[in-house]
Motif scaffolding. Structure first.
Motif, PDB file in Angstrom:
ATOM      1  N   CYS A  81       1.089  -0.973   0.216  1.00  0.00           N
ATOM      2  CA  CYS A  81       0.043   0.142   0.238  1.00  0.00           C
ATOM      3  C   CYS A  81       1.074   1.083  -0.086  1.00  0.00           C
ATOM      4  N   GLY A  82       1.565   1.205  -0.657  1.00  0.00           N
ATOM      5  CA  GLY A  82       2.806   2.216  -0.470  1.00  0.00           C
ATOM      6  C   GLY A  82       4.175   2.936   0.388  1.00  0.00           C
ATOM      7  N   ASP A  83       3.086   1.058   1.068  1.00  0.00           N
ATOM      8  CA  ASP A  83       4.932   2.155   2.230  1.00  0.00           C
ATOM      9  C   ASP A  83       5.567   0.603   2.522  1.00  0.00           C
ATOM     10  N   GLU A  95       7.298  -2.404  14.702  1.00  0.00           N
ATOM     11  CA  GLU A  95       7.060  -3.945  14.903  1.00  0.00           C
ATOM     12  C   GLU A  95       4.957  -4.175  15.125  1.00  0.00           C
ATOM     13  N   VAL A  96       5.409  -4.884  13.585  1.00  0.00           N
ATOM     14  CA  VAL A  96       3.476  -5.173  13.046  1.00  0.00           C
ATOM     15  C   VAL A  96       3.239  -6.094  13.729  1.00  0.00           C
ATOM     16  N   LYS A  97       2.218  -5.937  14.423  1.00  0.00           N
ATOM     17  CA  LYS A  97       1.686  -7.256  14.888  1.00  0.00           C
ATOM     18  C   LYS A  97       0.517  -8.674  13.943  1.00  0.00           C
ATOM     19  N   SER A  98      -0.258  -7.480  13.164  1.00  0.00           N
ATOM     20  CA  SER A  98      -0.880  -8.307  12.614  1.00  0.00           C
ATOM     21  C   SER A  98      -1.190  -7.416  10.860  1.00  0.00           C
ATOM     22  N   LEU A  99      -0.660  -8.700  10.088  1.00  0.00           N
ATOM     23  CA  LEU A  99      -0.628  -7.839   8.725  1.00  0.00           C
ATOM     24  C   LEU A  99      -2.707  -7.752   8.089  1.00  0.00           C
ATOM     25  N   ASP A 100      -3.332  -7.531   9.216  1.00  0.00           N
ATOM     26  CA  ASP A 100      -5.019  -7.914   8.451  1.00  0.00           C
ATOM     27  C   ASP A 100      -5.147  -8.696   7.324  1.00  0.00           C
ATOM     28  N   ASP A 101      -5.577  -8.255   6.496  1.00  0.00           N
ATOM     29  CA  ASP A 101      -5.822  -8.832   4.914  1.00  0.00           C
ATOM     30  C   ASP A 101      -4.984  -9.357   4.104  1.00  0.00           C
ATOM     31  N   LYS A 102      -3.726  -8.583   4.381  1.00  0.00           N
ATOM     32  CA  LYS A 102      -2.245  -8.739   3.255  1.00  0.00           C
ATOM     33  C   LYS A 102      -1.818  -9.982   3.883  1.00  0.00           C
ATOM     34  N   VAL A 103      -1.279  -9.773   2.366  1.00  0.00           N
ATOM     35  CA  VAL A 103      -0.723 -11.278   2.768  1.00  0.00           C
ATOM     36  C   VAL A 103       0.472 -10.947   1.992  1.00  0.00           C
ATOM     37  N   PHE A 104       1.469 -11.937   2.567  1.00  0.00           N
ATOM     38  CA  PHE A 104       2.809 -11.646   1.829  1.00  0.00           C
ATOM     39  C   PHE A 104       3.892 -12.789   1.259  1.00  0.00           C
ATOM     40  N   PHE A 108       6.519  -9.314  -2.730  1.00  0.00           N
ATOM     41  CA  PHE A 108       5.930  -8.223  -3.136  1.00  0.00           C
ATOM     42  C   PHE A 108       4.260  -8.520  -2.029  1.00  0.00           C
ATOM     43  N   SER A 109       2.892  -8.019  -1.820  1.00  0.00           N
ATOM     44  CA  SER A 109       1.940  -8.005  -0.968  1.00  0.00           C
ATOM     45  C   SER A 109       0.566  -8.148  -1.854  1.00  0.00           C
ATOM     46  N   VAL A 110      -0.089  -8.600  -1.867  1.00  0.00           N
ATOM     47  CA  VAL A 110      -1.028  -8.700  -1.745  1.00  0.00           C
ATOM     48  C   VAL A 110      -2.300  -9.260  -0.754  1.00  0.00           C
ATOM     49  N   SER A 111      -4.021  -8.218  -1.547  1.00  0.00           N
ATOM     50  CA  SER A 111      -4.824  -8.392  -0.445  1.00  0.00           C
ATOM     51  C   SER A 111      -5.966  -9.334  -0.454  1.00  0.00           C
ATOM     52  N   CYS A 112      -5.691 -10.061   0.489  1.00  0.00           N
ATOM     53  CA  CYS A 112      -6.650 -11.709   0.478  1.00  0.00           C
ATOM     54  C   CYS A 112      -8.165 -10.946   0.253  1.00  0.00           C
ATOM     55  N   LYS A 113      -8.521 -10.003  -0.193  1.00  0.00           N
ATOM     56  CA  LYS A 113     -10.377  -9.249  -0.510  1.00  0.00           C
ATOM     57  C   LYS A 113      -9.986  -9.830  -2.105  1.00  0.00           C
ATOM     58  N   GLU A 114      -8.802 -10.145  -2.872  1.00  0.00           N
ATOM     59  CA  GLU A 114      -9.114  -9.678  -4.053  1.00  0.00           C
ATOM     60  C   GLU A 114      -9.039 -11.255  -4.206  1.00  0.00           C
ATOM     61  N   PHE A 115      -8.690 -12.515  -4.045  1.00  0.00           N
ATOM     62  CA  PHE A 115      -9.115 -13.642  -3.733  1.00  0.00           C
ATOM     63  C   PHE A 115     -10.124 -14.697  -2.415  1.00  0.00           C
ATOM     64  N   ASN A 116     -11.025 -14.855  -3.620  1.00  0.00           N
ATOM     65  CA  ASN A 116     -12.088 -15.384  -2.943  1.00  0.00           C
ATOM     66  C   ASN A 116     -11.690 -16.474  -2.006  1.00  0.00           C
ATOM     67  N   VAL A 138      -9.793 -16.387   0.255  1.00  0.00           N
ATOM     68  CA  VAL A 138      -7.845 -17.038   0.742  1.00  0.00           C
ATOM     69  C   VAL A 138      -8.284 -15.919   1.910  1.00  0.00           C
ATOM     70  N   LYS A 139      -6.836 -16.770   2.433  1.00  0.00           N
ATOM     71  CA  LYS A 139      -6.800 -15.953   4.099  1.00  0.00           C
ATOM     72  C   LYS A 139      -5.121 -15.233   4.650  1.00  0.00           C
ATOM     73  N   GLY A 140      -5.954 -14.133   4.595  1.00  0.00           N
ATOM     74  CA  GLY A 140      -4.568 -12.868   5.111  1.00  0.00           C
ATOM     75  C   GLY A 140      -4.093 -13.311   6.430  1.00  0.00           C
ATOM     76  N   ASN A 141      -3.214 -12.217   6.519  1.00  0.00           N
ATOM     77  CA  ASN A 141      -2.374 -12.831   7.572  1.00  0.00           C
ATOM     78  C   ASN A 141      -1.483 -12.908   7.474  1.00  0.00           C
ATOM     79  N   CYS A 142      -0.723 -13.198   6.392  1.00  0.00           N
ATOM     80  CA  CYS A 142       0.381 -14.482   6.331  1.00  0.00           C
ATOM     81  C   CYS A 142       1.152 -14.673   6.346  1.00  0.00           C
ATOM     82  N   ILE A 143       2.452 -15.487   5.823  1.00  0.00           N
ATOM     83  CA  ILE A 143       3.408 -15.071   5.013  1.00  0.00           C
ATOM     84  C   ILE A 143       3.717 -16.079   4.447  1.00  0.00           C
ATOM     85  N   TYR A 144       3.690 -16.104   2.729  1.00  0.00           N
ATOM     86  CA  TYR A 144       4.133 -16.849   1.784  1.00  0.00           C
ATOM     87  C   TYR A 144       5.802 -16.864   1.517  1.00  0.00           C
ATOM     88  N   TYR A 145       6.797 -18.380   2.086  1.00  0.00           N
ATOM     89  CA  TYR A 145       7.847 -17.999   1.997  1.00  0.00           C
ATOM     90  C   TYR A 145       8.405 -19.741   1.498  1.00  0.00           C
TER      91      TYR A 145
END
Length: 389
Positions: free
Chosen positions: A246-248, A307-316, A324-332, A334-341
């Protein structure tokens, strides 16, 4: 208007439409409509042409790697029936292109090519929304170049009208930042502290940032000065990743169960003409696994990291060539607040698959392989009900 009337549109009008297409994928979808549409717009240039050759890499490397660009996309299913009440589906996919103009799909994390049949993937039934760009140096045989951690495309001037006024910034052997300008015969280094180890480099808001092992984020100016941009995190994790959301700009600190491999022989890396010499290697230590993550964001008002305790609906998504990051709202579904690696040793060898992907959930700080939590795999193409062969 019938499909025959669409096919009979004047060539001049089709050419005007073609010039306004925003992406290579849109151009390919446009050409897929019919013969007249295909002939009105030429194939987009291949990603492999920018640039075709790069010289004088650290080694020992006896070949000139190629520069590959791919696009991270959200792949939306377009319903044929506009009155359909069923919800649309979207997936994450990495899109490339072969020399013949055919789309090539890859998993955004593993870079494994996804084989598909024409029945499973019809370009007219899918819309591709660009999310990010990924860059990679590869050997002529398609392998990544060992010792080059990350590369980004760097525009010398945003106001320049010359499309070749760009270069590549790369991290070499974790200790050197180097720049290659289009058309040049060799790389130049940006200097810096030989004791600093760089982990990641990225572009955010048209600025290039780099982070070192201690969490110091620096800005690389258009004149190639490396300037500390934020105060150091001084956090104790073993690997740092930069993610724009989100620009940050965020720093993801990855805690490991052991020491990472270290490059040796850096003394004498540069000669008197500032050319990189092939006299480095790395110690054969194991690739450690992640056991925890911490996420930090700069508080611009107070000038300090929080420190960010929650990514809310975001996925890293922390990829080898692009994070990169995406919003889980754009993917039916899909759960947010997680990191794929992926862990370091997951990149060794071949046969990477979804089973090599891990998911860290900030809510309970748990880590699982994607294979054992299939509800998290719905973000990736192909979906479970579509054959990938």
């Amino acid at each position: 208007m019938t499909s025959i009337q669409w096919a009979d549109l004047a060539k001049e009008l089709l050419e005007m439409i073609g010039k306004r297409l925003d992406s290579r994928v849109d151009t390919l979808r446009f050409r897929a409509v019919c013969t007249s549409w295909r002939s009105s717009v030429s194939l987009p240039s291949s990603d492999q042409e920018i640039p075709p050759l790069i010289l004088n890499l650290p080694g020992p490397i006896s070949y000139a790697p190629l520069f590959f660009q791919t696009t991270i996309c959200r792949m939306d299913h377009v319903h044929k029936d506009p009155d359909s009440s069923s919800s649309s589906k979207s997936w994450l996919v990495k899109v490339g292109e072969s020399n013949y103009g055919k789309l090539k799909l890859f998993n955004p994390l593993t870079n494994q090519e996804i084989k598909y049949s024409p029945i499973a993937l019809n370009l007219l039934e899918f819309k591709f929304v660009e999310l990010s760009k990924a860059f990679l140096l590869k050997s002529p045989h398609g392998f990544s170049v060992d010792g080059i951690n990350k590369v980004v495309l760097f525009r010398v001037s945003a106001n320049s009208s010359d499309e070749n006024e760009f270069g590549i910034l790369a991290i070499f052997h974790e200790v050197e930042l180097a720049y290659w300008k289009y058309g040049a015969e060799s790389w130049i280094t940006l200097g810096g502290d030989e004791n600093v180890q760089y982990d990641d480099i990225t572009v955010c808001n048209e600025r290039v940032y780099v982070v070192d092992r201690c969490g110091t984020v620096s800005w690389i100016s258009p004149v190639l000065n490396v300037t500390q941009y934020y105060p150091s995190l001084y956090c104790s994790g073993g690997q740092k990743d930069l993610v724009e959301c989100c620009g940050d700009l965020y720093v993801v600190d990855r805690y490991l169960d052991g020491e990472r491999r270290r490059w040796v022989g850096i003394d004498g890396l540069m000669d008197s003409d500032d050319e990189i010499l092939p006299n480095v290697g790395f110690t054969p230590t194991h690739a450690p696994k992640a056991i925890d993550f911490r996420v930090y964001k700069m508080d611009e008002d107070w000038g300090k990291w929080i420190e960010v305790k929650s990514l809310d609906d975001k996925v890293f998504v922390l990829g080898m060539d692009c994070s990169f990051s995406v919003s889980c709202k754009e993917f039916n579904g899909v759960k947010g607040n997680c990191i794929y690696y992926m862990d370091g040793d997951d990149y060794v060898g071949s046969g990477l698959s979804g089973g090599s992907i891990h998911v860290f959930q900030l809510e309970d700080r748990s880590i699982h392989k994607l294979a054992v939590i299939p509800e998290f795999s719905e973000i990736f193409w192909p979906p479970s009900n579509v054959s990938s062969v």
